[in-house]
Design a protein around this motif. Structure first.
Motif, short mmCIF file in Angstrom:
data_model
loop_
_atom_site.label_atom_id
_atom_site.label_comp_id
_atom_site.label_asym_id
_atom_site.label_seq_id
_atom_site.Cartn_x
_atom_site.Cartn_y
_atom_site.Cartn_z
N PHE A 1 0.84 -1.21 0.00
CA PHE A 1 0.00 0.00 0.00
C PHE A 1 0.87 1.26 0.00
O PHE A 1 0.55 2.24 -0.66
N GLU A 2 1.99 1.23 0.73
CA GLU A 2 2.92 2.37 0.72
C GLU A 2 3.51 2.58 -0.67
O GLU A 2 3.65 3.72 -1.13
N CYS A 3 3.85 1.50 -1.35
CA CYS A 3 4.37 1.61 -2.72
C CYS A 3 3.30 2.18 -3.64
O CYS A 3 3.59 3.03 -4.50
N SER A 4 2.06 1.75 -3.46
CA SER A 4 0.95 2.27 -4.25
C SER A 4 0.81 3.77 -4.05
O SER A 4 0.65 4.53 -5.01
N GLU A 5 0.90 4.20 -2.81
CA GLU A 5 0.78 5.62 -2.50
C GLU A 5 1.92 6.42 -3.10
O GLU A 5 1.70 7.53 -3.61
N SER A 6 3.13 5.89 -3.09
CA SER A 6 4.24 6.64 -3.69
C SER A 6 4.04 6.78 -5.20
O SER A 6 4.35 7.83 -5.77
N CYS A 7 3.48 5.76 -5.83
CA CYS A 7 3.18 5.85 -7.27
C CYS A 7 2.08 6.88 -7.53
O CYS A 7 2.16 7.66 -8.48
N ARG A 8 1.07 6.92 -6.66
CA ARG A 8 -0.02 7.89 -6.81
C ARG A 8 0.53 9.31 -6.70
O ARG A 8 0.20 10.19 -7.50
N GLN A 9 1.41 9.52 -5.72
CA GLN A 9 2.01 10.85 -5.55
C GLN A 9 2.86 11.23 -6.76
O GLN A 9 2.87 12.39 -7.18
N GLY A 10 3.57 10.24 -7.32
CA GLY A 10 4.37 10.50 -8.51
C GLY A 10 3.51 10.93 -9.69
O GLY A 10 3.84 11.88 -10.41
N ALA A 11 2.38 10.25 -9.87
CA ALA A 11 1.47 10.62 -10.96
C ALA A 11 0.94 12.03 -10.77
O ALA A 11 0.91 12.83 -11.71
N THR A 12 0.57 12.37 -9.53
CA THR A 12 0.05 13.70 -9.24
C THR A 12 1.09 14.78 -9.55
O THR A 12 0.78 15.82 -10.14
N GLU A 13 2.32 14.52 -9.17
CA GLU A 13 3.40 15.47 -9.43
C GLU A 13 3.62 15.66 -10.94
O GLU A 13 3.76 16.79 -11.42
N LEU A 14 3.62 14.56 -11.68
CA LEU A 14 3.81 14.66 -13.13
C LEU A 14 2.62 15.33 -13.81
O LEU A 14 2.79 16.08 -14.78
N GLN A 15 1.42 15.07 -13.32
CA GLN A 15 0.23 15.72 -13.88
C GLN A 15 0.34 17.23 -13.74
O GLN A 15 0.01 17.98 -14.67
N ALA A 16 0.83 17.69 -12.60
CA ALA A 16 1.00 19.13 -12.39
C ALA A 16 2.01 19.71 -13.38
O ALA A 16 1.83 20.83 -13.89
N GLU A 17 3.05 18.95 -13.69
CA GLU A 17 4.05 19.42 -14.65
C GLU A 17 3.46 19.52 -16.06
O GLU A 17 3.76 20.45 -16.80
N VAL A 18 2.62 18.57 -16.42
CA VAL A 18 1.98 18.62 -17.74
C VAL A 18 1.08 19.85 -17.83
O VAL A 18 1.08 20.56 -18.85
#
Length: 150
Positions: free
Chosen positions: A41-58
């Motif tokens: 679940f912690e790994c899942s959350e780190s991936c979710r945060q990564g997606a959110t960060e990249l979405q902001a960059e786009v």
């Protein structure tokens, strides 16, 4: 530097992060070990945060970010679900599939690192690559531990 190419690269990485988010979460739902479930679940959350960060960059680059996982990720999750069922939710088998998915994620990040990205975006991609390596290494270590106790 081609902004459209940078946006395309980031959107592919967003799909990769979403694949990881959903894949780790589904895997956590199938494992027997409560401790392993927490780690996944912690790994899942780190991936979710990564997606959110990249979405902001786009968005910062003036485009619409991806919000979904890839077709390959969806198919892999189906395979993991089937394999989990066939192996009786064997934690080692599930970790093996998590590692396989993280191998693919690392390859996508390595490919992205080679691209000409704005320097601040490149720094984010490099940092996230290091995070993906940590997830991969954590999964591999846990899998190896389960192999040695079997």
């Amino acid at each position: 530097m081609d902004i459209d190419a940078a946006i395309d690269t980031l959107n592919k990485l967003i799909e990769t992060c979403k694949d990881g988010e959903y894949g780790f979460r589904m895997s956590a739902d199938h494992v027997k070990s409560a401790q392993l479930r927490t780690i996944l679940f912690e790994c899942s959350e780190s991936c979710r945060q990564g997606a959110t960060e990249l979405q902001a960059e786009v968005v910062w680059l003036g485009a619409k970010p991806e919000h979904h996982s890839s077709m390959a990720g969806t198919l892999h999750r189906g395979w993991v679900n089937l394999k989990a069922t066939l192996t009786g939710n064997d934690d080692k088998a599930i970790l093996e599939e998590c590692e396989r998915a993280e191998d693919a994620a690392l390859a996508r990040y390595r490919e992205a690192i080679k691209k000409a990205l704005p320097s601040d975006v490149a720094a984010i991609v490099e940092r996230q690559y290091e995070g993906a390596k940590r997830n991969h290494d954590k999964v591999r270590s846990l899998r190896d531990l389960l192999r040695s106790t079997a």
